[in-house]
Design an enzyme around this catalytic site. Structure first.
Site, PDB file in Angstrom:
ATOM      1  N   SER A  48       1.197  -1.175   0.069  1.00  0.00           N
ATOM      2  CA  SER A  48       0.099   0.144  -0.003  1.00  0.00           C
ATOM      3  C   SER A  48       0.915   1.203  -0.011  1.00  0.00           C
ATOM      4  O   SER A  48       1.983   1.248   0.553  1.00  0.00           O
ATOM      5  CB  SER A  48      -0.843  -0.174   1.232  1.00  0.00           C
ATOM      6  OG  SER A  48      -1.797   1.294   1.282  1.00  0.00           O
ATOM      7  N   GLU A  49       0.399   2.257  -0.811  1.00  0.00           N
ATOM      8  CA  GLU A  49       1.117   3.563  -0.813  1.00  0.00           C
ATOM      9  C   GLU A  49       1.422   4.127   0.732  1.00  0.00           C
ATOM     10  O   GLU A  49       2.276   5.011   0.584  1.00  0.00           O
ATOM     11  CB  GLU A  49       0.488   4.513  -1.636  1.00  0.00           C
ATOM     12  CG  GLU A  49       0.181   4.139  -3.113  1.00  0.00           C
ATOM     13  CD  GLU A  49      -1.275   3.251  -3.004  1.00  0.00           C
ATOM     14  OE1 GLU A  49      -1.289   2.489  -2.649  1.00  0.00           O
ATOM     15  OE2 GLU A  49      -2.028   3.925  -3.923  1.00  0.00           O
ATOM     16  N   SER A  50       0.549   3.679   1.548  1.00  0.00           N
ATOM     17  CA  SER A  50       0.628   4.538   2.834  1.00  0.00           C
ATOM     18  C   SER A  50       1.900   3.901   3.605  1.00  0.00           C
ATOM     19  O   SER A  50       2.320   4.650   4.737  1.00  0.00           O
ATOM     20  CB  SER A  50      -0.481   4.039   3.732  1.00  0.00           C
ATOM     21  OG  SER A  50      -0.650   2.573   3.891  1.00  0.00           O
ATOM     22  N   GLY A  51       2.671   2.955   3.121  1.00  0.00           N
ATOM     23  CA  GLY A  51       3.728   2.620   3.333  1.00  0.00           C
ATOM     24  C   GLY A  51       3.985   1.318   4.095  1.00  0.00           C
ATOM     25  O   GLY A  51       4.579   1.248   5.098  1.00  0.00           O
TER      26      GLY A  51
END
Lengths: 220, 234
Positions: A48-51
């Site tokens: 996920s782009e949230s890390g």
């Protein structure tokens, strides 16, 4: 009146495309449902782009932690073997070709596989978020969406009229009535929803569909 | 060398009108320096340029916000007319029927926008702290966000040039700091903050806990002390 497949069944069909060991990034909406339907025996690592890499289920009520979210802002359950990183690394993974498959929603997909999914021209302003990075960076881009728009307009179009996310990036389109692959020669109709004929699907599709030699009903 | 500040107000007191400010956070409350943002609102510096992933999704719609909790994010600076320009990837509400203050200010011509793909935003910030003035990326090629940008081909593929971003200040949330300025983060809350501390003139970090050197094990330090100028405990 022919039945259209529910969102869950679209997600189920997409999930069959995910292979053991794939690194997968799922977009908002129908794509986010895919992880629930991966066939048994396949290990998928979700990014996920949230890390975060290798996230699992959503957190139970009362167990939420605002330091543990996915790109949709949903709370995740802590999972053994998950790893965390900052945004430059999260997108280095995407742009650097380390994501095997991304599943994205779309406003329009063209005959050439051009994708528009970030702005409605009528609004005049939009959120690009990570969509452009995913569209150019993932090795394979699958679109999961309803075949027609809210007002009955085709979403599989000859040319995208909405602002592009990326040209020629989509390889497979899974909708509530069809599975279509994007090839050099055009759009190949691979599978149909039960009861739907080529001409029924063509009626809701702007560019010409080429029936596959082994055209069949979607199997779930 | 004293990096620990006793109050949020003191830590932001020299932020000047027209400053460029990076604000950490993915969109939710985790990783957002909520107390520093309140202090900056109370301080009142105006005509700011804000570099942030969103214009405040937590305060708008509870994105990534614990149930029953209220959220503060850079949206309150826009509400308070302190922002002249926003550099972001996700500036408006996902729902066209739910308008945030950025969108209404934008439509009134009161605020400017530079819309940047999220990965390009992160990399521009990273480059700003790494001595790289510009780089080429495939993201955005063939779209309206590439207009006016230099295009070059490498190995038969097209790329556009993007330039580095730097700021005067960064307002960042981390989990722990030691008194030297070493930082550790929790979970997904590194996001933009861990990159922004590198490219700001003065990085100001809000933490849950301040400890002595050695109390964050060296191999668990995410941000080395040299990137950190000021620390304030929540």
């Amino acid at each position: 009146m022919l039945d259209r497949l529910p969102r869950e069944v679209i997600a189920m069909r997409v999930a069959r495309e995910l292979k053991d060991g794939d690194i997968v990034n799922l977009g908002l909406g129908i794509p986010s449902l895919c992880s629930q339907y991966v066939p048994e025996g396949r290990t998928i690592l979700y990014h996920s782009e949230s890390g975060v890499l290798n996230y699992g289920p959503m957190a139970e009520q009362g167990e939420e932690d605002d330091d543990l979210i996915n790109a949709s802002g949903q709370f995740l359950e802590p999972t053994p073997g998950m790893s965390f990183f900052h945004s430059a690394d999260a997108f280095g993974m995407i742009r650097g070709g380390h994501i095997d498959v991304t599943v994205l929603g779309a406003l329009q997909v063209s005959e050439k596989g051009d994708l528009s999914n970030w702005m409605l021209p009528s609004r005049g302003i939009g959120n690009v978020g990570g969509a452009m990075d995913l569209a150019v960076g993932a090795k394979r881009v699958i679109v999961a969406m309803e075949h027609k728009g809210r007002h009955g307009e085709p979403k599989v179009v000859s040319e995208c009229s909405f602002p592009l996310t990326s040209p020629t990036c989509v390889s497979l389109i899974v909708t509530d009535i069809a599975v279509i692959s994007v090839e050099q020669e055009g759009l190949i109709l691979r599978e149909t929803a039960p009861g739907w004929r080529l001409e029924d699907i063509q009626n809701e599709t702007e560019p010409e569909l080429i029936p596959a030699n082994d055209l069949k009903e979607i199997e779930i | 060398m004293e990096k620990v500040f006793s109050s949020f107000d003191e830590a932001v007191s020299d932020i000047f009108d027209g400053a460029v400010i990076m604000v950490s956070g993915f969109g939710g409350t985790g990783g957002t320096a909520q107390n520093l943002i309140v202090a900056l609102r109370d301080h009142g510096a105006s005509n700011l340029t804000i570099i942030s992933n969103t214009a405040g999704l937590a305060s708008l719609m509870g994105f990534g916000t614990l149930p029953g909790h209220s959220a503060i994010d850079c949206g309150i600076l826009i509400d308070n007319d302190q922002v002249g320009k926003l550099i972001a990837s996700y500036p408006v509400s996902p729902s066209p029927s739910k308008i945030n203050s950025f969108e209404s200010h934008f439509r009134e011509g009161k605020i400017g926008l530079e819309l940047v793909p999220q990965g390009t935003l992160a990399e521009r910030i990273r480059a700003g702290g790494a001595g790289i003035p510009a780089f080429f990326t495939p993201t955005g090629v063939g779209t309206e966000l590439s207009e006016g940008k230099e295009v070059r081909e490498f190995d038969g593929r097209s790329y556009i040039m993007e330039t580095a971003l730097k700021s005067d200040f960064a307002l960042v949330k981390a989990h722990k700091a030691d008194t030297l300025g070493n930082l550790s983060y929790k979970g997904t809350s590194q996001n933009f903050g861990a990159v922004m501390v590198r490219s700001s003139g003065i990085s100001i970090v809000e933490v849950d806990e301040i400890v002595s050197p050695g109390q964050i094990e060296s191999h668990l330090i995410n941000t080395p002390a040299l990137f950190v100028d000021r620390i304030v405990k929540r």
